[in-house]
Design a protein around this motif. Structure first.
Motif, PDB file in Angstrom:
ATOM      1  N   TRP A 229       0.829  -1.199   0.000  1.00 38.52           N
ATOM      2  CA  TRP A 229       0.000   0.000   0.000  1.00 38.52           C
ATOM      3  C   TRP A 229       0.867   1.254   0.000  1.00 38.52           C
ATOM      4  N   LEU A 230       1.900   1.283   0.851  1.00 39.67           N
ATOM      5  CA  LEU A 230       2.799   2.437   0.898  1.00 39.67           C
ATOM      6  C   LEU A 230       3.498   2.652  -0.439  1.00 39.67           C
ATOM      7  N   ASN A 231       4.008   1.578  -1.017  1.00 37.50           N
ATOM      8  CA  ASN A 231       4.736   1.702  -2.284  1.00 37.50           C
ATOM      9  C   ASN A 231       3.850   2.251  -3.393  1.00 37.50           C
ATOM     10  N   LYS A 232       2.609   1.774  -3.449  1.00 35.99           N
ATOM     11  CA  LYS A 232       1.722   2.192  -4.530  1.00 35.99           C
ATOM     12  C   LYS A 232       1.158   3.589  -4.335  1.00 35.99           C
ATOM     13  N   ASN A 233       0.834   3.941  -3.106  1.00 40.06           N
ATOM     14  CA  ASN A 233       0.047   5.150  -2.863  1.00 40.06           C
ATOM     15  C   ASN A 233       0.832   6.353  -2.367  1.00 40.06           C
ATOM     16  N   ILE A 234       2.031   6.134  -1.836  1.00 39.04           N
ATOM     17  CA  ILE A 234       2.835   7.263  -1.340  1.00 39.04           C
ATOM     18  C   ILE A 234       4.242   7.235  -1.903  1.00 39.04           C
ATOM     19  N   GLY A 235       4.757   6.039  -2.169  1.00 38.31           N
ATOM     20  CA  GLY A 235       6.094   5.936  -2.747  1.00 38.31           C
ATOM     21  C   GLY A 235       7.173   6.450  -1.813  1.00 38.31           C
ATOM     22  N   SER A 236       8.189   7.050  -2.389  1.00 36.83           N
ATOM     23  CA  SER A 236       9.331   7.502  -1.589  1.00 36.83           C
ATOM     24  C   SER A 236       9.004   8.675  -0.681  1.00 36.83           C
ATOM     25  N   LEU A 237       7.823   9.278  -0.850  1.00 38.84           N
ATOM     26  CA  LEU A 237       7.445  10.411  -0.002  1.00 38.84           C
ATOM     27  C   LEU A 237       6.804   9.954   1.308  1.00 38.84           C
ATOM     28  N   PHE A 238       6.806   8.632   1.560  1.00 36.30           N
ATOM     29  CA  PHE A 238       6.224   8.120   2.803  1.00 36.30           C
ATOM     30  C   PHE A 238       6.914   8.707   4.029  1.00 36.30           C
ATOM     31  N   PHE A 239       8.123   9.210   3.849  1.00 29.07           N
ATOM     32  CA  PHE A 239       8.889   9.733   4.978  1.00 29.07           C
ATOM     33  C   PHE A 239       8.157  10.888   5.656  1.00 29.07           C
ATOM     34  N   PHE A 240       7.318  11.588   4.903  1.00 27.00           N
ATOM     35  CA  PHE A 240       6.633  12.759   5.459  1.00 27.00           C
ATOM     36  C   PHE A 240       5.320  12.399   6.152  1.00 27.00           C
TER      37      PHE A 240
END
Length: 383
Positions: A229-240
């Protein structure tokens, strides 16, 4: 086929050039024609005696830019139509036309920024009709969204504003189109030194995923677990993202699996919560094991940078819970062991004098067995 292909590209470029010419000519005629409709020497633009031209009409450049952008939109619509019909054309054909259209947008942008007005209120994204051009196709179709982003959005991404991103997040993308857009956008910002990454997360990604009026709120369908889910919906910006935000958006996040997806800075906040997690060595071990086993040394560095910052803000020099402190130090040294061979004196100083400061009180002689026995005197002194 190649002749037809070449002719199409030539027509494309000629049309763009023709629009510039006709727009400029129309503007000139509208400003030099009196009641008779004839161009006269008296009312034509003149050059003052001091040799400098009178005030330049930046608005004409805006109109010309809009005309070129409209022509590109027409071609994008036609190209999208041909792709959707699966016409018997090679993929290279579509890629080349797409690149030529993108070059027109990039070149027009460069020319406008060189010659155009810099007056407050001039909006480059509006001038190029970026949002309007989405209506040329079906933006629930990932293929069209990919084409639109490549030609119209990518060249103008550095100029996005908060209001633009919020508007984008409120459009009715399908989840597959949204996920395609996130993939393209995050790849583009990773190559940029100027893009405000946090703005894209807070004003576009979070806005879209938080909506309750979409067919699949939070885009939870067709996803296998929190990591996908993180990879598809937020990608590398998950850090924020914060965990509370993720928990409110997606069903894949709960207190039970919290440690799996904690971000480095948030891990620190939890570990230093004296009244709860910091007393739980088992929980701390789970968090640090996940961090160290990921193999992402940058994530580990971010964790310890945050750790030292938070301890300083709390006026603490070290973590007081011995079990927690021992766990953090031992797991970290084990993770660093393969890296020590390549450490320079400044690396040893950074880790042992800086990052490991809050847990260094737990350092024992046995802890140093993971450090190579042949390190230089400079490295030894730096520790």
């Amino acid at each position: 086929m190649m002749g037809e292909h070449r002719t199409f590209l030539q027509v494309l470029l000629l049309l763009a050039a023709g629009i510039v010419y006709m727009s400029s000519l129309a503007f000139a005629l509208s400003n030099t024609t009196e009641g008779s409709g004839l161009l006269t020497l008296e009312n034509s633009t003149s050059i003052p005696s001091n040799g400098s031209q009178e005030s330049c009409r930046g608005v004409n450049l805006q109109e010309t830019t809009q005309s070129i952008s409209a022509a590109v939109d027409t071609f994008v619509g036609e190209l999208s139509c041909k792709k959707s019909r699966n016409e018997s054309l090679p993929e290279d054909y579509f890629k080349e036309v797409e690149q030529n259209l993108k070059l027109i947008v990039e070149s027009s942008l460069k020319v406008y920024l060189k010659l155009g007005t810099t007056e407050p209120g001039s909006n480059v994204l509006d001038m190029f009709g970026v949002l309007d051009s989405l209506s040329l196709g079906n933006y629930s179709d990932p293929t069209f969204v990919k084409l639109w982003f490549s030609v119209k959005m990518a060249p103008l991404l550095p100029y996005v504003s908060q209001s633009f991103l919020i508007q984008l997040g409120n459009l009715d993308f399908s989840c597959s189109s949204y996920q395609e857009l996130v993939k393209l956008m995050t790849a583009e910002v990773e190559m940029s030194q100027t893009m405000e990454r946090k703005l894209i997360y807070s004003s576009f990604i979070k806005v879209y995923l938080s909506r309750k009026d979409s067919a699949d709120p939070g885009c939870n369908q067709n996803v296998n677990g929190s990591e996908e889910w993180l990879n598809k919906n937020i990608g590398s910006l998950f850090f924020f993202a914060t965990y509370e935000e993720l928990k409110n958006i997606s069903r894949y996040f709960s207190e039970e699996n919290r440690w799996i997806v904690l971000l480095p800075a948030e891990n620190v906040t939890l570990l230093l919560d004296v009244h709860s997690v910091v007393e739980n060595a088992t929980f701390v071990k789970a968090v640090l094991t996940h961090l160290t086993q990921s193999g992402d040394m940058e994530q580990l560095r971010v964790f310890f940078r945050s750790l030292t910052e938070v301890t300083q803000q709390n006026n603490n020099t070290f973590i007081t819970n011995e079990a927690v402190r021992d766990t953090i130090l031992n797991l970290t040294l084990t993770a660093l062991a393969p890296e020590f061979e390549n450490f320079k004196p400044e690396d040893y100083e950074l880790w042992f004098q800086g990052y490991l400061g809050p847990v260094i009180a737990s350092l024992q002689p046995a802890s140093l067995l993971v450090i190579p026995g042949n390190i230089s005197c400079e490295s030894y002194a730096a520790m």
